[in-house]
Design a protein around this motif. Structure first.
Motif, PDB file in Angstrom:
ATOM      1  N   GLU A  58      35.810  -4.081  -5.514  1.00 42.09           N
ATOM      2  CA  GLU A  58      34.449  -3.562  -5.708  1.00 42.09           C
ATOM      3  C   GLU A  58      33.509  -4.097  -4.637  1.00 42.09           C
ATOM      4  OE1 GLU A  58      32.919  -4.067  -9.665  1.00 42.09           O
ATOM      5  OE2 GLU A  58      34.896  -3.836 -10.558  1.00 42.09           O
ATOM      6  N   ALA A  59      33.732  -5.357  -4.220  1.00 49.28           N
ATOM      7  CA  ALA A  59      32.856  -5.947  -3.203  1.00 49.28           C
ATOM      8  C   ALA A  59      32.928  -5.165  -1.888  1.00 49.28           C
ATOM      9  CB  ALA A  59      33.252  -7.404  -2.963  1.00 49.28           C
ATOM     10  N   VAL A  60      34.117  -4.665  -1.564  1.00 48.84           N
ATOM     11  CA  VAL A  60      34.277  -3.902  -0.325  1.00 48.84           C
ATOM     12  C   VAL A  60      33.482  -2.605  -0.400  1.00 48.84           C
ATOM     13  CG1 VAL A  60      35.935  -2.816   1.228  1.00 48.84           C
ATOM     14  CG2 VAL A  60      36.560  -4.904   0.015  1.00 48.84           C
ATOM     15  N   ARG A  61      33.546  -1.923  -1.520  1.00 49.92           N
ATOM     16  CA  ARG A  61      32.827  -0.648  -1.661  1.00 49.92           C
ATOM     17  C   ARG A  61      31.319  -0.875  -1.747  1.00 49.92           C
ATOM     18  NH1 ARG A  61      35.521   3.756  -2.502  1.00 49.92           N
ATOM     19  NH2 ARG A  61      33.812   4.752  -3.654  1.00 49.92           N
ATOM     20  N   LYS A  62      30.923  -2.036  -2.250  1.00 47.20           N
ATOM     21  CA  LYS A  62      29.492  -2.328  -2.361  1.00 47.20           C
ATOM     22  C   LYS A  62      28.896  -2.698  -1.010  1.00 47.20           C
ATOM     23  CE  LYS A  62      25.801  -3.186  -4.978  1.00 47.20           C
ATOM     24  NZ  LYS A  62      25.144  -2.121  -5.767  1.00 47.20           N
ATOM     25  N   ARG A  63      29.638  -3.445  -0.194  1.00 51.77           N
ATOM     26  CA  ARG A  63      29.164  -3.888   1.118  1.00 51.77           C
ATOM     27  C   ARG A  63      30.207  -3.565   2.181  1.00 51.77           C
ATOM     28  NH1 ARG A  63      25.202  -4.129  -1.439  1.00 51.77           N
ATOM     29  NH2 ARG A  63      23.812  -5.902  -1.841  1.00 51.77           N
ATOM     30  N   PRO A  64      30.479  -2.301   2.471  1.00 48.86           N
ATOM     31  CA  PRO A  64      31.549  -1.952   3.417  1.00 48.86           C
ATOM     32  C   PRO A  64      31.303  -2.458   4.829  1.00 48.86           C
ATOM     33  CG  PRO A  64      30.248  -0.014   2.864  1.00 48.86           C
ATOM     34  CD  PRO A  64      29.824  -1.099   1.914  1.00 48.86           C
ATOM     35  N   ALA A  65      30.030  -2.474   5.255  1.00 46.77           N
ATOM     36  CA  ALA A  65      29.739  -2.888   6.628  1.00 46.77           C
ATOM     37  C   ALA A  65      30.120  -4.332   6.882  1.00 46.77           C
ATOM     38  CB  ALA A  65      28.260  -2.678   6.942  1.00 46.77           C
ATOM     39  N   MET A  66      30.187  -5.148   5.837  1.00 50.92           N
ATOM     40  CA  MET A  66      30.582  -6.542   5.996  1.00 50.92           C
ATOM     41  C   MET A  66      32.029  -6.650   6.454  1.00 50.92           C
ATOM     42  SD  MET A  66      30.592  -9.436   3.010  1.00 50.92           S
ATOM     43  CE  MET A  66      31.409 -11.022   3.214  1.00 50.92           C
ATOM     44  N   TYR A  67      32.836  -5.623   6.111  1.00 49.71           N
ATOM     45  CA  TYR A  67      34.268  -5.675   6.408  1.00 49.71           C
ATOM     46  C   TYR A  67      34.677  -4.805   7.595  1.00 49.71           C
ATOM     47  CZ  TYR A  67      34.517  -7.923   1.851  1.00 49.71           C
ATOM     48  OH  TYR A  67      34.352  -8.781   0.800  1.00 49.71           O
ATOM     49  N   ILE A  68      33.970  -3.696   7.810  1.00 48.14           N
ATOM     50  CA  ILE A  68      34.365  -2.790   8.894  1.00 48.14           C
ATOM     51  C   ILE A  68      33.251  -2.562   9.911  1.00 48.14           C
ATOM     52  CG2 ILE A  68      36.085  -1.604   7.484  1.00 48.14           C
ATOM     53  CD1 ILE A  68      34.038   0.693   7.154  1.00 48.14           C
ATOM     54  N   GLY A  69      32.162  -3.317   9.795  1.00 50.28           N
ATOM     55  CA  GLY A  69      31.107  -3.249  10.797  1.00 50.28           C
ATOM     56  C   GLY A  69      30.030  -2.220  10.530  1.00 50.28           C
ATOM     57  N   SER A  70      30.406  -0.998  10.109  1.00 47.64           N
ATOM     58  CA  SER A  70      29.439   0.061   9.849  1.00 47.64           C
ATOM     59  C   SER A  70      30.141   1.175   9.089  1.00 47.64           C
ATOM     60  CB  SER A  70      28.840   0.601  11.152  1.00 47.64           C
ATOM     61  OG  SER A  70      29.853   1.255  11.899  1.00 47.64           O
ATOM     62  N   THR A  71      29.370   2.157   8.650  1.00 45.12           N
ATOM     63  CA  THR A  71      29.965   3.298   7.942  1.00 45.12           C
ATOM     64  C   THR A  71      29.844   4.577   8.767  1.00 45.12           C
ATOM     65  OG1 THR A  71      27.878   3.628   6.753  1.00 45.12           O
ATOM     66  CG2 THR A  71      29.571   2.307   5.661  1.00 45.12           C
ATOM     67  N   ASP A  72      29.634   4.428  10.057  1.00 42.86           N
ATOM     68  CA  ASP A  72      29.591   5.592  10.935  1.00 42.86           C
ATOM     69  C   ASP A  72      30.970   5.763  11.588  1.00 42.86           C
ATOM     70  OD1 ASP A  72      29.651   3.474  12.662  1.00 42.86           O
ATOM     71  OD2 ASP A  72      27.674   3.807  13.521  1.00 42.86           O
ATOM     72  N   THR A  73      31.010   6.445  12.721  1.00 44.94           N
ATOM     73  CA  THR A  73      32.290   6.680  13.403  1.00 44.94           C
ATOM     74  C   THR A  73      32.997   5.368  13.741  1.00 44.94           C
ATOM     75  OG1 THR A  73      31.561   8.796  14.338  1.00 44.94           O
ATOM     76  CG2 THR A  73      33.319   7.636  15.500  1.00 44.94           C
ATOM     77  N   ARG A  74      32.211   4.345  14.098  1.00 47.65           N
ATOM     78  CA  ARG A  74      32.822   3.067  14.456  1.00 47.65           C
ATOM     79  C   ARG A  74      33.589   2.475  13.283  1.00 47.65           C
ATOM     80  NH1 ARG A  74      30.681  -2.355  15.156  1.00 47.65           N
ATOM     81  NH2 ARG A  74      28.706  -1.628  14.296  1.00 47.65           N
ATOM     82  N   GLY A  75      32.996   2.520  12.078  1.00 48.96           N
ATOM     83  CA  GLY A  75      33.683   2.004  10.910  1.00 48.96           C
ATOM     84  C   GLY A  75      34.892   2.832  10.529  1.00 48.96           C
TER      85      GLY A  75
END
Length: 697
Positions: free
Chosen positions: A27-44
């Protein structure tokens, strides 16, 4: 008008344990995805794909599986297939879950924490696969192992079963690892297909085929012998499979990245060392205890210098790119500076007061820096910066030792390349000093407004850069005649006194202190050295106008050396010329109708032919006039023979790319440089080919 201020509503003062939000599992990953993959755009979105691909590459690094296939499906899903060992399918004893479920549902779980499954990997936090699973609307995994195919699916991180294709099919939670069809007992591998969750990623985020191709090529360079196929099926009818396989390793990678004409071959620096690192380890009592661990470090660097000004250093840790560098790049640069500095100490290239800094050595360098070590310390999950402190010291030592051995090599081929590197660094240092002391000249308008142009310049009126011409004139006497002979609309004149400084021997500082050289660079108006901007040049043509004798030839040679060394783009663009004044003038005593009264010849051979022709035809003429200098011509004669575009002859001075450029550099160094012996040998060889009758004594 009145303004009413509204007091913010006070927050509740209640703050009890029941107000705390506890995020379970993924759940933590879905709540704060940018913490794990940097961003939620093309880069993530791309980062998720890198995590799955890197897991397959880590298997190849460990020696399992030499083929990876990445497929981009038309429905937006990504599939990564490998032929490695296959994920563990047995039960993990502490959790009671299958190995597949542990890998995809538990953060910080995996075989990369020093358990012996991997020696050096890109993944080490144990969150890559589980993070991708948490951010996927659907993820399917198939494992070939133990004579069967094992299957498991997940929906936003929850294991279960889909009753159809795609992420929108009905889903039933179920954490059973299903056993599928039988396969050959020796067959192993993993196939992962996932659909990124569009509830998480931005609507305009999309997978980049270009970035994937670049990453696949890069990885194939780094892992010699690994074949990576990219199968893009997103556009119907335009399916394309791009396969990358490189056996030359990072030497081939450096050669691929390098631009310009090579100054050196691709050099390979490598070595290994050990260091002690203190890390927290879980003891038998379940407590984390600081423990000293011996780490092995392998360093492999490929580098090449070219005749360009740009620097391109790419770095990797266990094949993971570190675009923001880190301790390994810091160590590489330190080792580079120390090795070149020590090599220069054994030469006479540097003059008193001169020094070479890192930027000078890096100029024109292309380098691939790779290190391999267990459990590297990265700054963040995106792994853009290596933070392991001892790496800098060890890489510095290895690079310094290996590079210094190459620079000090006595092998003929290696010695020549090493000398070229050192001379390039020294030249860059002098250019840097020049750029600091001598800022780039502005274009005509700004220069005129600031009244910074030399007072002796007789400028033209036109601002048309394609039409205007700058004559660099030898001597004040010729300058007076040239002023009357020129077309002041587009022809400018700059006089120089005698022979200018030989810039091939002089330092940049000496060149700038020389009034004639500084005036020429200032009037051209496009800067010098690295800062030279061809588009800023104030004239479309630069023409050397000197006497047609040995002194004039020497002056033209010195001017050519100045332009070749500090304003080479003008030569490469074909904008530099030498005027061709006549050597003789025949004045006919009784010219026939339509025949010119004056005839000029420009070479000794042409003079002899004209003399014979007039004599044979019985044409009367006065004693031919022999011009010893431009000052002997009046304005009309100078205009008609040397300056008027309708009648004059110009010789263009050019520099071609490739081998000819290298020959030109060598020729200038031989004829104008500090080494006397090669020049003496050249003169002696040429003396035997000279006809003594041609000497005008």
């Amino acid at each position: 008008m009145t303004t009413t201020q509204t007091k913010p509503k006070a927050e509740s003062r209640e703050y009890e344990a029941r107000h705390l939000l506890v995020l379970e599992g993924l759940e933590a990953v879905r709540k704060r995805p940018a913490m794990y993959i940097g961003s939620t755009d093309t880069r993530g979105l791309m980062h998720c794909m890198w995590e799955i691909i890197d897991n397959a590459v880590d298997e190849a690094l460990a020696g399992f599986g030499q083929r990876i296939r990445v497929t981009l499906h038309a429905d937006g899903s990504v599939q990564v297939d490998d032929e490695a060992r296959g994920m563990p399918v047995d039960i993990e004893p502490r959790t009671g879950l299958s190995g597949v479920e542990v890998i995809f549902t538990k953060l910080h779980a995996g075989g990369k924490f020093g358990g012996g499954s991997y020696n050096a990997t890109g993944g080490l936090h144990g969150v890559g696969a589980s993070v991708v699973n948490a951010l996927s609307a659907r993820l399917d995994v198939e494992v070939d192992r133990n004579g069967a195919t094992w299957l498991m699916s997940f929906r936003r991180g929850v294991p279960g079963v889909f009753d159809g294709e795609g992420p929108n099919a009905a889903f039933t939670p179920d954490n059973t690892l299903h056993k599928g069809k039988r396969v050959a007992k020796g067959r192993t591998g993993t196939r992962i297909r996932y659909w990124p969750d569009r509830q998480i990623f931005l609507a305009d985020a999309e997978l980049s085929g270009t970035q994937l191709a670049q990453r696949a090529r890069q990885t194939a360079f780094l892992v010699s012998g690994l074949e990576i196929a990219v199968d893009d099926r997103r556009v119907a009818g335009a399916e394309h499979v791009d396969t990358h396989l490189h056996t030359g390793g990072i030497s081939e990678f450096a050669d691929f990245l390098a631009e310009g004409t090579p100054v050196t071959d691709v050099w390979r620096l490598g070595g290994a060392d050990r260091f002690t690192e203190t890390v927290p380890m879980l003891d038998d009592a379940g407590a984390m205890t600081p423990t000293d661990v011996e780490r092995d470090l392998e360093v492999d660097v490929a580098l090449r210098w070219s005749d360009t000004y740009d620097t391109k250093v790419v770095s990797f840790v266990n094949i993971i790119a570190t675009p923001k560098g880190g301790t390994h790049v810091l160590g590489f640069e330190r080792g580079l500076v120390r090795a070149v500095g020590k090599a220069l100490d054994g030469t006479r290239l540097l003059k008193a007061g001169e020094e070479v800094v890192k930027e000078d050595i890096l100029e024109g360098l292309t380098a691939v820096v790779t290190v391999r070590l267990a459990e590297p310390q990265f700054e963040g999950q995106t792994k853009e910066v290596l933070g392991t402190p001892p790496v800098a010291r060890l890489v510095t030592r290895i690079v310094e030792q290996e590079l210094l051995a190459l620079l000090a090599s006595t092998k003929p081929t290696q010695r020549g390349q090493s000398r070229a590197v050192l001379e390039k660094a020294v030249g860059a240092a002098r250019t840097r000093v020049a750029a600091r002391a001598h800022k780039e000249n502005q274009r005509r308008k700004n220069a005129l407004e600031s009244s910074s142009l030399p007072p002796k310049l007789a400028d033209c009126r036109s601002n048309d850069g394609d039409r205007t011409e700058l004559f660099i004139v030898e001597g004040d006497s010729a300058m007076g005649t040239a002023k009357m002979a020129r077309n002041s609309e587009f022809q400018a004149l700059l006089p120089i006194r005698g022979k200018i400084l030989n810039v091939q021997k002089a330092s940049v500082g000496d060149m700038l202190k020389n009034a004639e050289c500084a005036a020429i660079i200032q009037v051209v108006g496009a800067g010098s050295g690295r800062s030279f901007d061809l588009d800023a040049a104030r004239y479309g043509k630069v023409i050397f106008m000197a006497d047609a004798d040995s002194d004039g030839a020497h002056i033209r040679t010195l001017l050519t050396t100045l332009f070749f060394t500090y304003m080479r783009p003008l030569l490469e663009a074909g904008k530099v010329y030498t005027a061709v004044p006549p050597l003789h003038r025949f004045e006919l005593t009784n010219p026939r109708k339509g025949q010119e009264k004056y005839t000029y010849t420009y070479t000794e051979a042409e003079y002899q032919r004209k003399l014979a022709e007039l004599t044979k035809k019985g044409t009367g003429f006065k004693e031919p006039q022999r011009y010893k200098g431009l000052g002997e011509m009046d304005a009309e004669q100078l205009k008609e023979t040397t300056m008027d575009p309708r009648f004059r002859t110009l010789r263009r001075i050019t520099v071609e790319e490739g081998e000819s450029l290298q020959q030109a550099v060598a020729t200038f160094e031989k004829l104008m440089g500090n080494e006397v012996a090669p020049r003496k040998e050249f003169i002696i060889e040429g003396a035997y080919a000279l006809d003594a009758e041609r000497i005008d004594a």
